[in-house]
Motif scaffolding. Structure first.
Motif, PDB file in Angstrom:
ATOM      1  N   LEU B 277      12.182 -18.526  79.301  1.00 38.92           N
ATOM      2  CA  LEU B 277      11.714 -19.916  79.354  1.00 38.92           C
ATOM      3  C   LEU B 277      11.065 -20.328  78.040  1.00 38.92           C
ATOM      4  O   LEU B 277      11.331 -21.399  77.505  1.00 38.92           O
ATOM      5  CB  LEU B 277      10.700 -20.095  80.498  1.00 38.92           C
ATOM      6  N   TYR B 278      10.206 -19.442  77.518  1.00 39.39           N
ATOM      7  CA  TYR B 278       9.490 -19.794  76.293  1.00 39.39           C
ATOM      8  C   TYR B 278      10.449 -19.868  75.107  1.00 39.39           C
ATOM      9  O   TYR B 278      10.406 -20.815  74.314  1.00 39.39           O
ATOM     10  CB  TYR B 278       8.384 -18.774  76.025  1.00 39.39           C
ATOM     11  N   ALA B 279      11.341 -18.867  75.007  1.00 43.76           N
ATOM     12  CA  ALA B 279      12.192 -18.792  73.813  1.00 43.76           C
ATOM     13  C   ALA B 279      13.251 -19.883  73.786  1.00 43.76           C
ATOM     14  O   ALA B 279      13.620 -20.368  72.723  1.00 43.76           O
ATOM     15  CB  ALA B 279      12.844 -17.409  73.735  1.00 43.76           C
ATOM     16  N   THR B 280      13.735 -20.290  74.943  1.00 46.58           N
ATOM     17  CA  THR B 280      14.861 -21.228  74.940  1.00 46.58           C
ATOM     18  C   THR B 280      14.423 -22.695  74.982  1.00 46.58           C
ATOM     19  O   THR B 280      15.255 -23.577  74.834  1.00 46.58           O
ATOM     20  CB  THR B 280      15.814 -20.958  76.125  1.00 46.58           C
ATOM     21  N   ALA B 281      13.139 -22.940  75.182  1.00 46.64           N
ATOM     22  CA  ALA B 281      12.679 -24.337  75.192  1.00 46.64           C
ATOM     23  C   ALA B 281      12.851 -24.923  73.789  1.00 46.64           C
ATOM     24  O   ALA B 281      12.700 -24.217  72.799  1.00 46.64           O
ATOM     25  CB  ALA B 281      11.212 -24.395  75.603  1.00 46.64           C
ATOM     26  N   SER B 282      13.177 -26.214  73.720  1.00 45.03           N
ATOM     27  CA  SER B 282      13.354 -26.783  72.385  1.00 45.03           C
ATOM     28  C   SER B 282      12.004 -27.011  71.699  1.00 45.03           C
ATOM     29  O   SER B 282      11.895 -26.963  70.485  1.00 45.03           O
ATOM     30  CB  SER B 282      14.160 -28.071  72.459  1.00 45.03           C
ATOM     31  N   LYS B 283      10.957 -27.278  72.482  1.00 44.55           N
ATOM     32  CA  LYS B 283       9.608 -27.377  71.918  1.00 44.55           C
ATOM     33  C   LYS B 283       8.704 -26.581  72.839  1.00 44.55           C
ATOM     34  O   LYS B 283       8.687 -26.846  74.042  1.00 44.55           O
ATOM     35  CB  LYS B 283       9.113 -28.817  71.920  1.00 44.55           C
ATOM     36  N   ALA B 284       7.964 -25.635  72.286  1.00 36.61           N
ATOM     37  CA  ALA B 284       7.096 -24.834  73.158  1.00 36.61           C
ATOM     38  C   ALA B 284       5.725 -24.659  72.524  1.00 36.61           C
ATOM     39  O   ALA B 284       5.597 -24.489  71.316  1.00 36.61           O
ATOM     40  CB  ALA B 284       7.724 -23.480  73.421  1.00 36.61           C
ATOM     41  N   ALA B 285       4.706 -24.733  73.357  1.00 44.57           N
ATOM     42  CA  ALA B 285       3.334 -24.566  72.888  1.00 44.57           C
ATOM     43  C   ALA B 285       2.765 -23.288  73.479  1.00 44.57           C
ATOM     44  O   ALA B 285       3.009 -22.991  74.647  1.00 44.57           O
ATOM     45  CB  ALA B 285       2.495 -25.754  73.333  1.00 44.57           C
ATOM     46  N   LEU B 286       2.035 -22.542  72.659  1.00 42.53           N
ATOM     47  CA  LEU B 286       1.376 -21.336  73.172  1.00 42.53           C
ATOM     48  C   LEU B 286      -0.128 -21.581  73.080  1.00 42.53           C
ATOM     49  O   LEU B 286      -0.657 -21.787  71.990  1.00 42.53           O
ATOM     50  CB  LEU B 286       1.799 -20.132  72.338  1.00 42.53           C
ATOM     51  N   ILE B 287      -0.762 -21.631  74.237  1.00 43.44           N
ATOM     52  CA  ILE B 287      -2.181 -21.943  74.277  1.00 43.44           C
ATOM     53  C   ILE B 287      -2.915 -20.659  74.662  1.00 43.44           C
ATOM     54  O   ILE B 287      -2.635 -20.090  75.717  1.00 43.44           O
ATOM     55  CB  ILE B 287      -2.486 -23.039  75.320  1.00 43.44           C
ATOM     56  N   TYR B 288      -3.806 -20.203  73.809  1.00 34.13           N
ATOM     57  CA  TYR B 288      -4.556 -19.011  74.190  1.00 34.13           C
ATOM     58  C   TYR B 288      -6.032 -19.243  73.932  1.00 34.13           C
ATOM     59  O   TYR B 288      -6.425 -20.136  73.204  1.00 34.13           O
ATOM     60  CB  TYR B 288      -4.038 -17.774  73.456  1.00 34.13           C
ATOM     61  N   CYS B 289      -6.828 -18.410  74.583  1.00 34.40           N
ATOM     62  CA  CYS B 289      -8.264 -18.602  74.442  1.00 34.40           C
ATOM     63  C   CYS B 289      -8.949 -17.248  74.539  1.00 34.40           C
ATOM     64  O   CYS B 289      -8.360 -16.235  74.197  1.00 34.40           O
ATOM     65  CB  CYS B 289      -8.719 -19.602  75.500  1.00 34.40           C
ATOM     66  N   MET B 290     -10.136 -17.220  75.108  1.00 38.14           N
ATOM     67  CA  MET B 290     -10.928 -16.001  75.029  1.00 38.14           C
ATOM     68  C   MET B 290     -10.351 -14.841  75.846  1.00 38.14           C
ATOM     69  O   MET B 290     -10.706 -13.704  75.613  1.00 38.14           O
ATOM     70  CB  MET B 290     -12.361 -16.306  75.413  1.00 38.14           C
ATOM     71  N   GLY B 291      -9.457 -15.141  76.786  1.00 36.63           N
ATOM     72  CA  GLY B 291      -8.795 -14.062  77.516  1.00 36.63           C
ATOM     73  C   GLY B 291      -7.977 -13.189  76.581  1.00 36.63           C
ATOM     74  O   GLY B 291      -7.699 -12.029  76.870  1.00 36.63           O
ATOM     75  N   VAL B 292      -7.583 -13.744  75.446  1.00 40.20           N
ATOM     76  CA  VAL B 292      -6.798 -13.005  74.468  1.00 40.20           C
ATOM     77  C   VAL B 292      -7.687 -12.468  73.339  1.00 40.20           C
ATOM     78  O   VAL B 292      -7.520 -11.349  72.870  1.00 40.20           O
ATOM     79  CB  VAL B 292      -5.678 -13.927  73.902  1.00 40.20           C
ATOM     80  N   THR B 293      -8.661 -13.296  72.940  1.00 43.62           N
ATOM     81  CA  THR B 293      -9.410 -12.931  71.731  1.00 43.62           C
ATOM     82  C   THR B 293     -10.553 -11.943  71.970  1.00 43.62           C
ATOM     83  O   THR B 293     -10.861 -11.154  71.093  1.00 43.62           O
ATOM     84  CB  THR B 293     -10.018 -14.190  71.080  1.00 43.62           C
ATOM     85  N   GLN B 294     -11.178 -12.019  73.153  1.00 37.69           N
ATOM     86  CA  GLN B 294     -12.377 -11.193  73.361  1.00 37.69           C
ATOM     87  C   GLN B 294     -12.016  -9.788  73.832  1.00 37.69           C
ATOM     88  O   GLN B 294     -12.366  -9.372  74.925  1.00 37.69           O
ATOM     89  CB  GLN B 294     -13.289 -11.851  74.390  1.00 37.69           C
ATOM     90  N   HIS B 295     -11.277  -9.093  72.981  1.00 36.53           N
ATOM     91  CA  HIS B 295     -10.851  -7.757  73.350  1.00 36.53           C
ATOM     92  C   HIS B 295     -11.007  -6.816  72.174  1.00 36.53           C
ATOM     93  O   HIS B 295     -11.006  -7.256  71.029  1.00 36.53           O
ATOM     94  CB  HIS B 295      -9.374  -7.770  73.745  1.00 36.53           C
ATOM     95  N   VAL B 296     -11.020  -5.558  72.498  1.00 35.31           N
ATOM     96  CA  VAL B 296     -11.100  -4.564  71.444  1.00 35.31           C
ATOM     97  C   VAL B 296      -9.830  -4.611  70.591  1.00 35.31           C
ATOM     98  O   VAL B 296      -9.865  -4.306  69.406  1.00 35.31           O
ATOM     99  CB  VAL B 296     -11.404  -3.176  72.045  1.00 35.31           C
ATOM    100  N   PHE B 297      -8.689  -5.072  71.163  1.00 36.53           N
ATOM    101  CA  PHE B 297      -7.530  -5.345  70.291  1.00 36.53           C
ATOM    102  C   PHE B 297      -7.286  -6.845  70.199  1.00 36.53           C
ATOM    103  O   PHE B 297      -6.159  -7.300  70.279  1.00 36.53           O
ATOM    104  CB  PHE B 297      -6.225  -4.686  70.711  1.00 36.53           C
TER     105      PHE B 297
END
Lengths: 184, 683
Positions: B277-297
């Motif tokens: 779904l993400y790769a084939t959409a002609s326009k796609a937005a990826l929204i990320y927040c602290m669930g991604v950033t507040q990690h040891v990686f």
């Protein structure tokens, strides 16, 4: 759309005796079962949309005014609350609601409350499936009336007052009826 | 009666709100219906913003600790004491014993002044709470794309055909921005949400991925695997605009969806669906927040986000981009201003000799004043407090609540020989200080602030601060003057500071105070000259790297630092809730918000609760290896079984979180910790 839906619930504060029947009827009408006996046991407990408040030592029922330029509609970020021109009501679409509580904060009358369970906010929907809203139907003193009945009732009361006045003190009532008193 | 337009002081959407002023007092709040950003919409916190201004607990006079409690002192005495203490410590222990915490709730001008003061005194020990939320965005996106900021304006979400949310609960935390998500959905966009909780953001998702906390990296790797395997990548974009794709492709060879399903808990077929779904959409937005950033990686995971956007070509055009959504109103601006231990204003690394000499010249400092290595970060300052750090000046920060393993932070701050706090309230942190200075709130001072999509907006002063409270910029300027640094701090207004910022930060070059006052919705940086309208979408033609190409890095995996075991069988994750904000210093003092969410709750899945013998509203001890806290059970099927959730706005929460940092961004691991639940036995 039936015409009755356009009408708001009006309150004749002087008639309210604070029996809370409207609150109970509202709860039952918005319960999953729709029956008093079963609704009592429901979890989450069904929520009322009308509130009998105590003000200046007399009870006063209060509910959504369905304002035309409603603050709740103005601040709703997702359009979950909107003013429906056809029905003249502020309608709530739960499918668009994100539970942000903006409307809860914005309502100047405090009649939108956080929901329980699968509803995020709770406000008067004027019982769309019923001819007469549950609170109006339940009110034993007719303190709650539909706008149509309210106007009709007010008109008749005024006429009755005029007629009674005319019978007791003839001439003055004639002036009142023709509007000449106070405007010589 | 008149109305004055200001920018909301809460989250980073940058909503406008009109304050009604009568006889020099604010009497109400009006919806800014003609505001292009929010068109009058406000969330619950925005509605309650006024309560802060007139709050009875506001600090109105400088306070000094004395053996008999807080003693009211004059500004002269307070500033003299502060200057004396700083000078004493400076002369005996050197500049590296000083540390400063700037604030994302301050204006750009104030953040610029904090870092300038630190650096003029000869230290890079200046940092702020971006370290605790989006430091990994800077370290992850910076080297790959050239800048660590959102690529598109938030309203671009409405133009997207596919919106992929990872570790972001936009609906609850940035409700006004959610209007654009709804708009996209109405237009037929597909919504994908990866989160351990089925948050209000996930309610409208077409595909919900219940990823286990801390395992987003495996999810991204598996999606990249599927994209390469099925040939869904955008070869033209990769060839023209990126380097390093082969190493990335090799690193995701083995990370197939079945492998990821075991780690993440997301069914393999859903990972494949999401990738398609993400790769084939002609326009796609990826929204990320602290669930991604507040990690040891955190850095690694942010890189994986960017890699996903780059290999599919979803960057650099309207409706397609990366949206790291910032949490506070000016966290973007505070980063831009260099209130970070390793970066000078405009993101120039302190290790860059040319950058150091540029600022030494610009500020009129003797050559070699600026140290050559990065200073200490928020968590490092706290660890060093009372040891190598002798003096800490914290402006609008509340680390006792916000730092990980916060009992340790409290102990460390108590060891400080001199601790100065500038704040609106006597917060949990201010209670430990030697000197507390009363600050002005947002409507009591003017200045520019930069929202999450890089839009610089001017917010005007509406009323004077209460009592003797002063704006941070004025406090900093007077303190600098008492330290004998008057020639470096000749400012008389925030406008003077912005004029200097324009020359120090190239992206702000064209942003003059006059332009900002006149613009209806701010100017997005980069704005290289006064005729430039600003840049809403980044990287349309080239990336901000030296060669203009985006750099792809191979992904690396390591095990989670702490996983549930027999003693601590649950995974504890933390996050925000609708009615509260960050450390709760403001929202827990706002009755209308607190009364609706008064208790610390722990979300537990009914199956887990049944096994533990817990009922709704029971009081439980939530116990980790760092400590234990009491919370009320909230049963919900919205959370993945085996995971429990606690909002972090209460002072207790961060006693439980892990004390490990991402090696590059130094961001703490807030989102996963092993815990157990024990019912509180009353009496």
């Amino acid at each position: 759309m039936p015409e009755s839906i356009r009408e708001r619930v009006m309150v004749r504060f002087e008639r309210c005796v604070g029996c809370h029947s409207c609150e109970l009827a509202c709860r039952v009408a918005h319960s999953r079962s729709g029956s008093l006996a079963v609704a009592i046991l429901e979890e989450p407990k069904p929520k009322r949309r009308i509130f009998v408040e105590q003000a200046a030592e007399s009870p006063a029922p209060f509910l959504c005014r369905h304002c035309e330029d409603a603050p709740c509609v103005r601040c709703c970020p997702t359009g979950a609350l909107r003013f429906d021109e056809a029905s003249g009501l502020v309608v709530y679409g739960v499918d668009r609601c994100i539970g942000c509580h903006a409307c809860v904060m914005a309502c100047p009358f405090g009649v939108i409350q956080p929901g329980a369970g699968d509803l995020f906010v709770v406000k008067c929907d004027r019982c769309p499936d019923r001819d007469l809203p549950a609170c109006v139907e339940a009110c034993p003193t007719k303190a709650l009336v539909l706008e149509r009945d309210f106007l009709l009732d007010r008109r008749r009361r005024t006429v009755r007052r005029f007629v009674e006045a005319a019978r007791t003190a003839g001439t003055e009532a004639d002036f009142v009826a023709t509007g000449s008193i106070g405007n010589p | 009666m008149k109305t004055v337009r200001t920018v909301c002081p809460y989250c980073a959407v940058g909503c406008h709100l009109d304050l009604v002023v009568e006889n020099g007092r604010i009497t109400g709040l009006e919806y800014a219906l003609d505001a292009p950003i929010n068109a009058g919409r406000l969330c619950a916190k925005g509605h309650a913003a006024l309560d802060i201004l007139s709050h009875p607990q506001r600090l109105t006079h400088p306070l000094r600790r004395s053996p008999s409690g807080w003693k009211r002192v004059s500004w002269d005495e307070a500033l003299d004491t502060a200057a004396e203490q700083i000078q004493r410590i400076l002369s005996t222990h050197g500049p590296q014993s000083l540390a400063f915490l700037a604030t994302a709730k301050g204006t750009n001008e104030e953040n610029y002044l904090v870092q300038k003061l630190a650096r003029v005194l000869g230290t890079h020990n200046v940092d702020h709470c971006a370290r605790l939320c989006h430091a990994s965005t800077l370290t992850g996106l910076g080297p790959m794309l050239g800048m660590g900021a959102a690529t598109n304006p938030l309203w671009d979400l409405a133009r997207s055909h596919c919106l992929f949310f990872v570790g972001s609960n936009l609906a609850e935390n940035h409700p006004v921005a959610f209007q654009w998500v709804q708009k996209a959905k109405d237009a037929g966009a597909r919504i994908l949400v990866a989160d351990p909780r089925r948050t209000p953001t996930a309610w409208i998702a077409d595909l919900y991925l219940p990823v286990r906390p801390g395992t987003d990296l495996a999810l991204f790797a598996a999606m990249l695997h599927v994209i390469f395997q099925e040939g869904l990548q955008n070869d033209r974009f990769i060839a023209d605009r990126t380097t390093g794709v082969e190493a990335l492709r090799a690193s995701v060879m083995r990370t197939d969806p079945h492998w990821a399903a075991r780690i993440t808990g997301v069914p393999a077929r859903d990972i494949v669906r999401a990738a398609r779904l993400y790769a084939t959409a002609s326009k796609a937005a990826l929204i990320y927040c602290m669930g991604v950033t507040q990690h040891v990686f955190g850095t690694e995971t942010v890189r994986a986000c960017a890699a996903l956007a780059l290999v599919t070509g979803h960057v650099g055009k309207e409706g397609s981009g990366l949206f790291p959504v910032r949490g506070q109103d000016n966290v973007q601006g505070a980063c831009d201003m260099g209130a970070l231990s390793g970066l000078l204003p405009g993101y120039r690394p302190v290790t860059d000799a040319e950058a150091r000499s540029f600022f030494e010249k610009a500020w009129g400092l003797p050559s070699g004043t600026l140290p050559t290595t990065a200073g200490l970060t928020v968590t490092e300052i706290e660890q060093a407090a009372g040891k190598t750090i002798q003096s800490l000046i914290a402006i609008g920060e509340n680390p006792v609540v916000t730092s990980p393993n916060s009992s340790k932070t409290r102990e460390a701050l108590q060891r400080l020989p001199f601790f100065l706090v500038v704040d609106l309230f006597l917060t949990e942190t201010a209670e430990l200080a030697h000197l507390v200075l009363p600050a002005a709130a947002w409507a009591e001072k003017s200045g520019s602030r930069t929202n999450t999509d890089r839009r610089v907006q001017w917010s005007s002063q509406v009323v004077p601060p209460p009592g003797e409270a002063r704006p941070d910029w004025a406090i900093l300027v007077s303190l600098a003057h008492r330290l004998g640094l008057a020639k470096y701090f000749p400012y008389e207004s925030p406008e003077d500071v912005l004029e200097e910022i324009r020359h120090a930060v190239p992206a702000y070059k064209g942003i003059t105070p006059e332009r900002l006052r006149q613009s209806t919705c701010g100017i997005p940086w980069p704005c290289p000259d006064e005729a430039h309208p600003g840049t809403p979408v980044l990287y349309e033609n080239r990336f901000a790297t030296e060669d203009g190409l985006a750099k792809l890095y191979p992904l690396e995996f390591a095990g989670l630092p702490e996983t549930p075991d027999a003693d601590y069988p649950f995974c504890l994750t933390t996050g925000r809730m609708t009615l509260h904000y960050n450390s709760g210093a403001m929202t827990r003092r706002t009755e209308s918000l607190l009364s609706r969410a008064p208790y610390l709750t722990v979300e537990v899945h009914p199956e887990d609760a049944a096994r533990e013998g817990l009922k709704s509203q029971d009081h439980v001890w939530v116990i980790t290896r760092r400590g234990s806290i009491k919370a009320q059970v909230h049963l919900t099927r919205a959370i993945t079984p085996g995971v429990v959730f606690i909002p972090f706005h209460f002072p207790e929460t961060n006693r439980l979180t892990q004390d490990v940092l991402d090696p590059q961004a130094k961001i703490p691991e807030y989102k996963s910790a092993a815990c157990r639940l024990e019912k509180v036995i009353e009496g």
